[in-house]
Scaffold this active site. Sequence first.
Site, short mmCIF file in Angstrom:
data_model
loop_
_atom_site.label_atom_id
_atom_site.label_comp_id
_atom_site.label_asym_id
_atom_site.label_seq_id
_atom_site.Cartn_x
_atom_site.Cartn_y
_atom_site.Cartn_z
N HIS A 1 0.79 -1.41 -0.06
CA HIS A 1 0.11 0.09 0.07
C HIS A 1 0.96 1.32 -0.07
O HIS A 1 0.98 2.02 -1.04
CB HIS A 1 -0.91 -0.09 1.22
CG HIS A 1 -2.02 -1.13 1.21
ND1 HIS A 1 -2.82 -1.28 0.24
CD2 HIS A 1 -2.26 -1.91 2.15
CE1 HIS A 1 -3.60 -2.17 0.31
NE2 HIS A 1 -3.43 -2.51 1.54
C1 BDR Z 1 -4.12 1.74 4.29
O1 BDR Z 1 -4.47 1.45 5.60
C2 BDR Z 1 -3.57 1.10 6.30
O2 BDR Z 1 -3.74 -0.06 7.14
C3 BDR Z 1 -2.31 1.12 5.52
O3 BDR Z 1 -1.20 1.72 6.38
C4 BDR Z 1 -2.57 1.93 4.31
O4 BDR Z 1 -2.21 3.13 4.57
C5 BDR Z 1 -4.59 0.69 3.15
O5 BDR Z 1 -5.72 0.56 3.20
#
Ligand code: BDR
Length: 330
Positions: free
Chosen positions: A258
């Site tokens: 992500h």
């Molecule tokens: C996002 O949500 C968080 O858990 C992660 O760090 C990322 O920024 C993904 O949906």
Amino acid sequence: MSDNQQECDVAMKKVIYDTDIGIDDAMALLFLHYSPEVELRAIVSGFGNASVENTTRNALYMKDLFQIEAPVYQGAGRPYSVAPDSDYTGEYPDFVHAENGLGGIKILDPLSKKETKNGAQAIVDLVQDEPGEVSIVAVGRMTNLAHALELCPQLPQLVKELVVMGGAFGFNNHNGNVTPVAEANIWGDAPAAKRIFQAGFNISIVGLDVTEETIARPTFFEALRRDGGKAGAFIYAISRYYLNFHYQTRNRSECPVHDSSAVAYLLRPGYYTTVEARVDVVEFGPSKGQTVFDELRESRTRICTAVKAEEVLALYMETLTSGRAVLIAP
Ligand code: BDR
Ligand code: CA
């Protein structure tokens, strides 16, 4: 000549990293820290993957561990529209990142201290000091940015580029990870996201559409541990918890990339296909956090719709296992 070497002549990117550290946030921080193309100006913490006290502590801990020069500013501890004097008590996804936000590894009390200025004010001051020069990579709730916008309505014209990890627009069949229609960073503070998406920033949105197409497998983490020195060993350690969560929920020992995808976009936008659009966010109700778009030529908002995932993973690996990472790693 490698991609990284080719980019050496290119002007360094001055970056504010707005983050809720977080396992994947920590990976992205090391990507920024060791990139030869980045001057990390500040780390601004926020609530999200853990409480703001924990995400700030994590930033300070990593600052000590990896000798990161950038100052750490503590940002928001609650969503944009929750009054500061309310008795808000947050709930955090400890099942994804662990209660400490870093996969439950042992964290020593940091020696570094947070700055006294708060996160939103720091964003405004840093951007006003160098108008048109500073990029922001935002990989948590957009609460700090919404407060910064309130303090400085001209912010969208002063920021060089805003790259957001958040949202999901249905490309490649990716729609949500917290609810069927909402991604965590947007769902966690939908009113803040709506304000930022509509404020007129030069903005690129790196959503689940591409982050869930960029998959880190066990061999990736093993290579980081083998060739990435102290940073690689750290990433390997924190990723155990994250991989276990994804195994429990998806029955696969792999995870999406992500937050590092936002960094990859900043460094190599050519790895991504984008569409220009106007973006809106559902603020309340069962679809809270859903991101919707209208294609619009000449918009200052771009949504990533496809990615050269292997190139992203290779850039991450190269950055963590060569050059600056080896030369400056403590
Ligand atoms: C996002 O949500 C968080 O858990 C992660 O760090 C990322 O920024 C993904 O949906
Ligand atoms: Ca994050």
